[in-house]
Design an enzyme around this catalytic site. Structure first.
Site, PDB file in Angstrom:
ATOM      1  N   THR A 140       0.824  -1.215   0.000  1.00  0.00           N
ATOM      2  CA  THR A 140       0.000   0.000   0.000  1.00  0.00           C
ATOM      3  C   THR A 140       0.855   1.261   0.000  1.00  0.00           C
ATOM      4  O   THR A 140       0.351   2.354  -0.216  1.00  0.00           O
ATOM      5  CB  THR A 140      -0.963   0.041   1.206  1.00  0.00           C
ATOM      6  OG1 THR A 140      -0.181   0.112   2.401  1.00  0.00           O
ATOM      7  CG2 THR A 140      -1.881  -1.159   1.240  1.00  0.00           C
TER       8      THR A 140
ATOM      9  N   GLU B 264     -32.121  17.550  -8.896  1.00  0.00           N
ATOM     10  CA  GLU B 264     -31.101  18.472  -8.402  1.00  0.00           C
ATOM     11  C   GLU B 264     -31.440  19.135  -7.071  1.00  0.00           C
ATOM     12  O   GLU B 264     -30.545  19.558  -6.342  1.00  0.00           O
ATOM     13  CB  GLU B 264     -30.892  19.593  -9.443  1.00  0.00           C
ATOM     14  CG  GLU B 264     -30.300  19.127 -10.742  1.00  0.00           C
ATOM     15  CD  GLU B 264     -30.442  20.182 -11.821  1.00  0.00           C
ATOM     16  OE1 GLU B 264     -31.588  20.483 -12.207  1.00  0.00           O
ATOM     17  OE2 GLU B 264     -29.422  20.716 -12.256  1.00  0.00           O
TER      18      GLU B 264
HETATM   19  C1  LIG Z   1      -5.699   4.553   0.423  1.00  0.00           C
HETATM   20  C2  LIG Z   1      -4.703   4.626   1.537  1.00  0.00           C
HETATM   21  C3  LIG Z   1      -5.047   5.316   2.679  1.00  0.00           C
HETATM   22  C4  LIG Z   1      -4.133   5.402   3.719  1.00  0.00           C
HETATM   23  N1  LIG Z   1      -4.488   6.082   4.840  1.00  0.00           N
HETATM   24  C5  LIG Z   1      -3.615   6.178   5.859  1.00  0.00           C
HETATM   25  C6  LIG Z   1      -3.931   6.891   7.035  1.00  0.00           C
HETATM   26  O1  LIG Z   1      -5.011   7.436   7.167  1.00  0.00           O
HETATM   27  N2  LIG Z   1      -3.016   6.945   8.017  1.00  0.00           N
HETATM   28  C7  LIG Z   1      -1.803   6.322   7.896  1.00  0.00           C
HETATM   29  O2  LIG Z   1      -1.016   6.391   8.818  1.00  0.00           O
HETATM   30  N3  LIG Z   1      -1.478   5.661   6.810  1.00  0.00           N
HETATM   31  C8  LIG Z   1      -2.348   5.578   5.788  1.00  0.00           C
HETATM   32  N4  LIG Z   1      -1.990   4.905   4.655  1.00  0.00           N
HETATM   33  C9  LIG Z   1      -0.626   4.401   4.548  1.00  0.00           C
HETATM   34  C10 LIG Z   1      -0.535   2.985   4.990  1.00  0.00           C
HETATM   35  O3  LIG Z   1      -0.644   2.907   6.361  1.00  0.00           O
HETATM   36  C11 LIG Z   1       0.814   2.482   4.565  1.00  0.00           C
HETATM   37  O4  LIG Z   1       0.814   2.484   3.166  1.00  0.00           O
HETATM   38  C12 LIG Z   1       1.052   1.092   5.055  1.00  0.00           C
HETATM   39  O5  LIG Z   1       1.116   1.068   6.422  1.00  0.00           O
HETATM   40  C13 LIG Z   1       2.284   0.472   4.468  1.00  0.00           C
HETATM   41  O6  LIG Z   1       2.298  -0.892   4.800  1.00  0.00           O
HETATM   42  P1  LIG Z   1       2.494  -2.027   3.710  1.00  0.00           P
HETATM   43  O7  LIG Z   1       2.546  -3.319   4.404  1.00  0.00           O
HETATM   44  O8  LIG Z   1       1.476  -1.918   2.671  1.00  0.00           O
HETATM   45  O9  LIG Z   1       3.911  -1.617   3.153  1.00  0.00           O
HETATM   46  P2  LIG Z   1       4.559  -1.932   1.760  1.00  0.00           P
HETATM   47  O10 LIG Z   1       4.040  -1.000   0.742  1.00  0.00           O
HETATM   48  O11 LIG Z   1       4.475  -3.348   1.445  1.00  0.00           O
HETATM   49  O12 LIG Z   1       6.063  -1.555   2.113  1.00  0.00           O
HETATM   50  C14 LIG Z   1       6.415  -0.236   2.448  1.00  0.00           C
HETATM   51  C15 LIG Z   1       7.921  -0.128   2.701  1.00  0.00           C
HETATM   52  O13 LIG Z   1       8.235  -0.736   3.923  1.00  0.00           O
HETATM   53  C16 LIG Z   1       9.263  -1.693   3.752  1.00  0.00           C
HETATM   54  N5  LIG Z   1       8.969  -2.806   4.656  1.00  0.00           N
HETATM   55  C17 LIG Z   1       7.746  -3.311   4.911  1.00  0.00           C
HETATM   56  N6  LIG Z   1       7.843  -4.239   5.842  1.00  0.00           N
HETATM   57  C18 LIG Z   1       9.122  -4.336   6.170  1.00  0.00           C
HETATM   58  C19 LIG Z   1       9.853  -5.132   7.087  1.00  0.00           C
HETATM   59  N7  LIG Z   1       9.258  -6.021   7.852  1.00  0.00           N
HETATM   60  N8  LIG Z   1      11.179  -4.941   7.176  1.00  0.00           N
HETATM   61  C20 LIG Z   1      11.813  -4.051   6.385  1.00  0.00           C
HETATM   62  N9  LIG Z   1      11.176  -3.287   5.505  1.00  0.00           N
HETATM   63  C21 LIG Z   1       9.849  -3.422   5.415  1.00  0.00           C
HETATM   64  C22 LIG Z   1       9.243  -2.075   2.303  1.00  0.00           C
HETATM   65  O14 LIG Z   1      10.531  -2.423   1.884  1.00  0.00           O
HETATM   66  C23 LIG Z   1       8.780  -0.796   1.662  1.00  0.00           C
HETATM   67  O15 LIG Z   1       9.870   0.040   1.399  1.00  0.00           O
HETATM   68  C24 LIG Z   1      -2.871   4.780   3.610  1.00  0.00           C
HETATM   69  C25 LIG Z   1      -2.533   4.087   2.444  1.00  0.00           C
HETATM   70  C26 LIG Z   1      -3.448   4.008   1.417  1.00  0.00           C
HETATM   71  C27 LIG Z   1      -3.069   3.258   0.180  1.00  0.00           C
END
Ligand SMILES: Cc1cc2nc3c(=O)[nH]c(=O)nc-3n(C[C@H](O)[C@H](O)[C@H](O)COP(=O)(O)OP(=O)(O)OC[C@H]3O[C@@H](n4cnc5c(N)ncnc54)[C@H](O)[C@@H]3O)c2cc1C
Ligand code: FES
Ligand code: FES
Length: 1322
Positions: free
Chosen positions: A265, A1253
């Site tokens: 994400t 509307e």
């Molecule tokens: C629509 C949307 C709404 C959002 N709203 C909010 C919000 O309101 N508040 C908020 O705080 N956040 C928000 N987010 C952000 C969201 O919290 C972060 O995108 C999310 O936490 C990232 O986690 P992931 O597992 O998807 O990471 P990924 O995208 O899979 O990874 C992100 C990065 O972290 C690194 N990484 C991940 N895990 C590890 C690990 N274990 N060790 C080393 N490196 C690691 C990866 O290498 C990468 O560089 C939102 C995101 C989206 C898409």
């Protein structure tokens, strides 16, 4: 696995060449397994339209985990071993529709249907985990799904039918139903009032045991002890999924720059929007070592691979088991986890993601830091722990992870006695929106005292990283937790966390205020905590401050809809007046409705990408397309030079030529074999510009430069100047109303299919006005224009788009598919006109307004578009419901260097009437009266003439107004709100009622005509087509009802074929709320012609069946086909004389809203709304109520949270769902009552009224209720002077208008010393 049809077959997909760069959404559409998910609605996880259910088996716990996910963010490679269920897998028309789909459709939860598959999947996934969910779980499950049409209420209601708890309103827990009292109060009426828009008895039962089983092969695969590392090799990238920790560490050492793709994400959006490229991805998603919870006496350690939803579950368990004092950090995290993104993202994103990526907006990191969390790292070289503290979050090099390290887990220590941890946050919208400012704070005291031992404050979204106010905290050690400490803390923190005046993201003064307002909230919370520890020593906070402590709870909305029951003597087969389900609802809910981009690929088709201007006003020095043309797959690059005819169609420029006049103007289009190629090539087009002065962006600049699109329009009655001489008081003021993005869920799309041999071209496009694009192409080619259902109440396809696609298709001779990406769509097509209103009002001390002189300016953008007509509507309609004997209203459309603004639901009325309500409110304030009293005094009371001399009878207006005041218990609740306000200093309640006199139609008679074509076939079936466009508003449904009544046959006999210029030529726009009025009359006319032909046959054989009569007519050589025509309402307007019968009739209404505002943050909560809408006789109460509610929520968005941001250079920043916030399910009224008021309207079909509307303006009751609440706050702070609250009343506006010691404390910058990041354009 992609189960296509549940329990019949499950489709196993073996993709040997899985490409790591391909996401699930693209994949599903590419292989055409699915044909309905939005392709480019947002693609950043924020809209939920692409929601699917992902299921995985956990071999450790031996359980199956189902969760919702947004397919646009799921790399297909991450799905190895997972089952994916799409809406097609849930149910289909061909086999069996699922109860979730059926109920969404039957509860009227779909209009355009674009969001419906996502809604179905969110509810379905919830049911897989909780077959009998609570209403709150339904609301929570839908928080990540946007809908622009329905206003959410019917969607929630469809979900609530699965709840064990009663879905009837329960009157806030009293056990009684408001219905009881309502029915009584209506009992004496002639017509009976109904409240059921659907019949639950028709629902098929929901049997959770009938869902498809999880594929056993996947269980075997997951349990396989010999699992091996997986590698997918794509065209440019490699995906490696290790299955052991040691393998992961090995890989990490070898590929230190490769991202660990967990939820994707953060990585996914960075690739899409920031053009990041990674040759290698590591995917340890299922690694058991990253999935655990370990609790000890001192805290909890949670695996980095836990999703935020799993983290939520784990924290909940801890909170339920541990004493309160130990779980302060956990509870703070839980609070933010409820509103962070939507359910889909919370189920995908992992704990490790935000910790490692450390975004500046992170909601969790500030709390983790304040709670002294530590990060457990591991690499090939061993393990170590680092603090998740200020230096780490601020990305100090010494605090960083080493390149070969990964995060194994995060340890969160328990809080202790005399230790307080809090999370605080404020966003434009409560859920699914990044914080404007958030914070994590903690304080530890010397035992038994209020002397600070340790203090930590971390703020998000105030700089490029989360920042720590460490110096201030250090200075405060040893200080007592008292007001003096707070005062110093505020000053020091403001010094330490400096936000420069031109900081990116803007809202600088607001953010500064929030920094200390949140600190104040924390201060109060801690004081309350200390008091609980030792009430003798530490006095509690004042009672009046208590409400400052809590954020607004998220409640499940409830309410009631009331409408007239059908006359019991009406034949049962006659559907008119019944709440008939939307004709396409089942297709929407099953995903089988075909949108333009769902249409299968066509041989030789090309894709189009646009190159748009990056300057607001500049000379084009050169355009170099050579590099673009040389790229693979590129077929053509078209510029103004290539336009065969006139490049300028009625002032709308197709391609920029010689100069550009706004950012976002199309300079050229690139046609290529794939969209990716077209887009890549578009980036290679080089345009050299030379800026031209002046660059006019705002209305004020336009006035200054005398830059207008059309002449002034004026209406005047009485003698304004004279009247000003005899009034008690005169006030003058200005009101700004900003614009609005349509934000239709399906972006603008066209598919052009040329048949060059026949000089013919078929265009499939979304439009409300098929004739217009046809006319725009002055060519020798004949057109067919087909409209699939789409566009929630938006307006014509930008005038220049259709010709550009036509030209490309014509030149290349190949089909063209043109689907605008959301960002381009928002940039190019613009939206509702921003408006500036200036007023001078003369009135008596009793509130009677004697004279008004009002000027309106709208920001029309760079070309005429519909601006002149919008302005005319504003001038004609803006008196609204009030009679002002001496009234002058003038308006001008400003020409600026912004993309051309255009028509939008309400056509200027929703903006203009804010000005009216503002001066009414200002008069009330001057007279010490309630605004509602002033409204009542000045409201039209008897048969009257408008300011432009059109006669009307305001009786329904008075009735709506009276019923609204009575049934909403306005005065009693107003008193209650005042009581509340006396007891609460930091939260205030406000109420407002707005009356409405709206009109339908257009003051040009020929725009009110309509035609239809009706065929009767020999088997008795009937085909109806008409010239109106179905935009989700239920027009086709109503047309079937009309045909059914007129032909006296069941609706099932009638087929409605999509609108097309083949069947009905020269159709006028489906606008002005008159779609049903005019097309209904045309359909009625056609049916009546046919019935007249059949009549002799029926008379001869009265007992015969429809089929017999039809057969006989054929035998008698009677034509069974005819066109129907309606000449239209004979409206006119003479601008010279300033009079006319501009509109056929008036629609009246009144709406009452009650809000609560948080004066410290600017957040507001809509507690209740009552709408009384004069529907005359509703042809379909479900459709009409759907229109009213949907428009109300859209209006509420306009007036509160929807905010377009422009740079001073005229660049639109708001280009997607992440930075433009439309209301979600969380914003809708907690209690929502809608009543259709009966009146007579003989001029319209079946005495109905057009309601498409009108509901939009009803949303302004929220704005005015906010005004009322803010006024209460200001009065209490000694600010009694009238103030103006412009629209939208965003959290920023609310907070900064609730002036207090904190707004006084922040540093202010001299505007002449900097250029702000964004400006208002109204
Ligand atoms: C629509 C949307 C709404 C959002 N709203 C909010 C919000 O309101 N508040 C908020 O705080 N956040 C928000 N987010 C952000 C969201 O919290 C972060 O995108 C999310 O936490 C990232 O986690 P992931 O597992 O998807 O990471 P990924 O995208 O899979 O990874 C992100 C990065 O972290 C690194 N990484 C991940 N895990 C590890 C690990 N274990 N060790 C080393 N490196 C690691 C990866 O290498 C990468 O560089 C939102 C995101 C989206 C898409
Ligand atoms: S397209 Fe995936 S969330 Fe919007
Ligand atoms: S029905 Fe939800 S977006 Fe149209």
């Amino acid at each position: 696995y992609l189960p296509k049809i549940p329990s019949l077959f499950t489709m196993q997909v073996t993709e040997k060449k899985a490409d790591p760069e391909v996401n699930l959404l693209f994949y599903l559409r590419k292989v055409r397994i699915l044909s309905f998910y939005c392709n480019r609605s947002g693609l950043d996880g924020s809209c939920g339209a692409c929601t699917v259910m992902v299921s995985r088996y956990n071999p450790k716990t031996k359980t199956i985990h189902h969760f919702p996910a947004t397919a646009c963010l799921v790399p297909i490679c991450s799905l190895y071993g997972a089952a994916v269920t799409t809406v097609e897998g849930v149910g289909s028309i061909k086999t069996r529709i699922h109860p979730v789909q059926e109920r969404l459709a039957k509860c009227h939860g779909t209009q355009c249907g674009f969001c419906s598959p996502g809604m179905v999947m969110s509810i379905y996934t919830l049911l897989r985990n909780h077959p009998e969910p609570t209403p709150d779980q339904i609301t929570e499950a839908l928080g990540g799904n946007l809908c622009r049409c329905t206003g959410y209420r019917p969607i929630v209601e469809s979900g609530k039918t699965f709840c064990a708890e009663s879905t009837v309103c329960q009157m806030k827990g009293s056990g009684k139903c408001c219905l009881d009292s309502e029915e009584k109060s209506f009992a004496n009426r002639q017509e009976k009032i109904c409240t059921k828009l659907y019949n639950e008895d028709e629902f098929q039962p929901f049997d959770p045991s009938q869902e498809p089983i999880f594929p056993p092969e996947l269980i075997r695969m997951a349990e396989d002890p010999n699992k091996r590392r997986l590698t997918f090799q794509g065209q440019r990238t490699t995906w490696i999924a290790p299955v052991t920790l040691s393998d992961l560490l090995e890989l990490r050492a070898n590929f230190p720059k490769a991202p660990l793709v967990m939820g994707n994400t953060a990585v996914g959006p960075s690739i899409k929007f920031k053009n990041e490229f990674h040759p290698v991805f590591l995917s340890p998603l299922g690694l058991p070592e990253l999935h655990f919870v370990n609790t000890t006496d001192t805290g909890v350690t949670i695996g980095a691979g836990y999703s935020l939803a799993q983290l939520n579950e784990a924290l909940r368990l801890i909170v339920s088991e541990q004493p309160k004092e130990k779980t302060q950090t956990c509870r703070a995290l839980l609070k933010h986890l409820r509103t962070l993104a939507g359910a889909q993202i919370r189920n995908m994103a992992t704990l490790g993601g935000p910790v490692v990526s450390r975004p500046n907006y992170s909601d969790l990191n500030p709390i983790l830091a304040a709670g002294n969390a530590t990060i457990n790292l591991i690499s090939k070289d061993g393990q170590r722990q680092i603090p998740l503290n200020g230096p780490f979050l601020e990305r100090s090099p010494e605090a960083n992870l080493k390149s070969e390290e990964i995060v194994l887990s995060v340890s969160i220590p328990y809080s202790t006695q005399w230790h307080y941890v809090s999370g605080l946050r404020l966003a434009q919208r409560q859920e699914n929106a990044f914080a404007i400012v958030n914070a994590g704070m903690s304080v530890k005291f010397e035992d038994g005292t209020n002397v600070i031992k340790e203090l930590q404050m971390f703020y998000g979204s105030v700089g490029p990283t989360v920042v720590s106010a460490s110096q201030s905290c250090k200075q405060l050690i040893g200080r007592r937790w008292d007001d003096q400490m707070l005062s110093d803390a505020c000053r020091w923190v403001l010094d330490e966390i400096y936000i420069p005046p031109a900081a990116e993201g803007g809202m600088v003064e607001y953010k500064r205020t929030l920094i200390i307002s949140l600190l104040f909230k924390f201060y109060l919370k801690v004081r309350q905590g200390l008091n609980k520890m030792d009430p003798q020593k530490f006095p509690d906070i004042p009672e009046k401050f208590m409400s400052a402590l809590e954020d607004f709870p998220i409640e499940t909305p409830q309410g009631l809809q009331m409408f007239q029951c059908v006359d019991p003597y009406q034949p049962p087969q006659d559907p008119v007046g019944h709440p008939v389900m939307h004709q396409s609802a089942i297709k929407h809910a099953t995903g089988q409705a075909v949108f333009i981009d769902d249409m299968p690929p066509i041989d030789q088709e090309l894709f189009l990408a646009v190159v748009t201007s990056t300057r607001a006003h500049a000379k084009i020095i050169s355009i170099d397309i050579s590099e673009a043309l040389a790229l693979p797959g590129v077929v053509d690059v078209i510029t103004a030079e290539d336009v065969p005819g006139d490049n300028n169609h009625e002032g709308e420029i197709l391609y920029a030529q010689n100069e550009v006049i706004c950012v976002g103007q199309i300079v050229c289009t690139v046609a290529a074999d794939t969209y990716v190629h077209a887009k890549e090539a578009a980036k290679k087009v080089k345009i050299a510009y030379e800026d031209i002065e002046p660059k006019i962006i705002t209305i004020e600049q336009a006035i200054e430069h005398n830059s207008f699109l059309s002449a002034e329009k004026k209406i005047e009655q009485g003698n304004v100047e004279q009247a000003f001489k005899y009034v008690d008081q005169i006030i003058e003021g200005e009101v700004h109303v900003e614009g609005q993005e349509h934000f239709y869920m399906e972006t603008q799309s066209i598919l052009a299919i040329p048949k060059t041999e026949d000089k013919e071209m078929v265009l499939h496009l979304g439009t409300q006005f098929p004739t217009h694009p046809q006319m725009a192409i002055t060519a020798i080619i004949f057109f067919l224009i087909l409209m699939p259902h789409k566009l929630p109440k938006c307006f014509p396809f930008p005038h220049f788009c259709v010709p550009t696609i036509f030209i490309t298709s014509h030149r290349t001779g190949r089909p063209i598919r043109f689907i605008l990406e959301r960002g381009d769509d928002m940039l190019i097509t613009a939206g509702r006109h921003p408006l500036l209103g200036k007023y001078k009002i003369g009135f008596m001390n009793n509130g009677m307004i004697k004279a008004a002189d009002v000027e309106y300016y709208i920001n029309g953008g760079c070309t005429p578009d519909e601006s002149e007509m919008v302005l005319e509507f504003i001038v004609l309609k803006s008196e609204n419901a009030y009679y002002i004997p001496n009234f002058r209203c003038r308006g001008r459309a400003c020409k600026t260097n912004l993309p051309s603004n255009t028509a939008f639901r309400g056509f200027g009325f929703p903006q203009a009437t804010v000005v009216v309500e503002a001066y009414i409110t200002a008069v009330a304030s001057q007279c010490n009266l309630l605004p509602e009293e002033v409204k009542e005094i000045n409201m039209y009371k008897r048969i009257s003439k408008t300011a432009y001399k059109e006669t009307f009878n305001p009786e329904p207006l008075r009735r709506c107004w009276k019923e609204c005041l009575e049934k909403s218990s306005f005065y009693a609740r107003k008193l209650a709100a005042e009581e509340f306000n006396k007891k609460n200093y930091w939260k205030k309640r406000g109420l407002a009622v707005v009356p409405m006199k709206f009109t339908i139609g257009i003051p040009i008679a020929y725009y009110n005509q309509a035609a239809a074509l009706v065929h009767i076939y020999l088997d008795g079936s009937v085909l109806v087509t008409h010239g109106g466009c179905e935009l989700g508003q239920g027009l086709h449904t109503k047309m079937i009802q009309v045909a059914s009544r007129e032909l006296n046959i069941p609706q099932s006999y009638i087929h409605l074929s999509e609108t097309s210029t083949i069947t009905v030529p020269n159709a006028v726009f489906t606008a002005g709320s008159m779609g049903t009025d005019v097309n209904g009359k045309a359909v009625q006319n056609a049916c009546q012609i046919l019935m007249a032909r059949l009549h002799p046959i029926i008379r001869r054989n009265p007992k015969g069946k429809w089929e017999d009569w039809v057969a006989k007519a054929f035998e008698d050589s009677i034509s069974l086909s005819t066109t129907g025509y309606y000449k239209g309402y004979q409206t006119n307007m003479d601008w010279e004389k300033e009079e006319g019968n501009a509109y056929p009739y008036f629609v009246y209404g009144a709406s009452c809203s009650e809000v609560e505002v948080d004066c410290l943050t600017g957040a507001h909560k809509l507690l209740r709304t009552d709408i009384f809408m004069d529907a005359a006789f509703s042809i379909n109460p479900a459709v009409d109520i759907g229109q009213i509610e949907g428009a109300f929520i859209q209006g509420m968005g306009l007036y509160t949270i929807e905010e377009l941001k422009y740079s001073p250079e005229g660049v639109l920043y708001s280009r997607g769902p992440s930075d433009y916030k439309i209301p979600t399910v969380t914003e809708i009224p907690e209690e929502f009552y809608v009543t259709l008021v009966r009146s007579r309207n003989p001029i319209a079909i079946y005495s109905s009224k057009g309601l498409g509307e009108a509901g939009m303006f009803m949303g302004s009751s929220v704005l005015l209720a906010i005004y009322d609440a803010v006024a209460a706050a200001r009065r209490e702070r000694g600010l009694t002077k009238t103030f103006t609250l412009s629209s939208p009343a965003t959290p920023e506006v609310i907070r900064m208008t609730c002036v207090d010691q904190f707004t006084d404390m922040i540093p202010r910058d001299d505007p002449s010393t900097f250029t702000p990041w964004s400006i208002h354009v109204s």
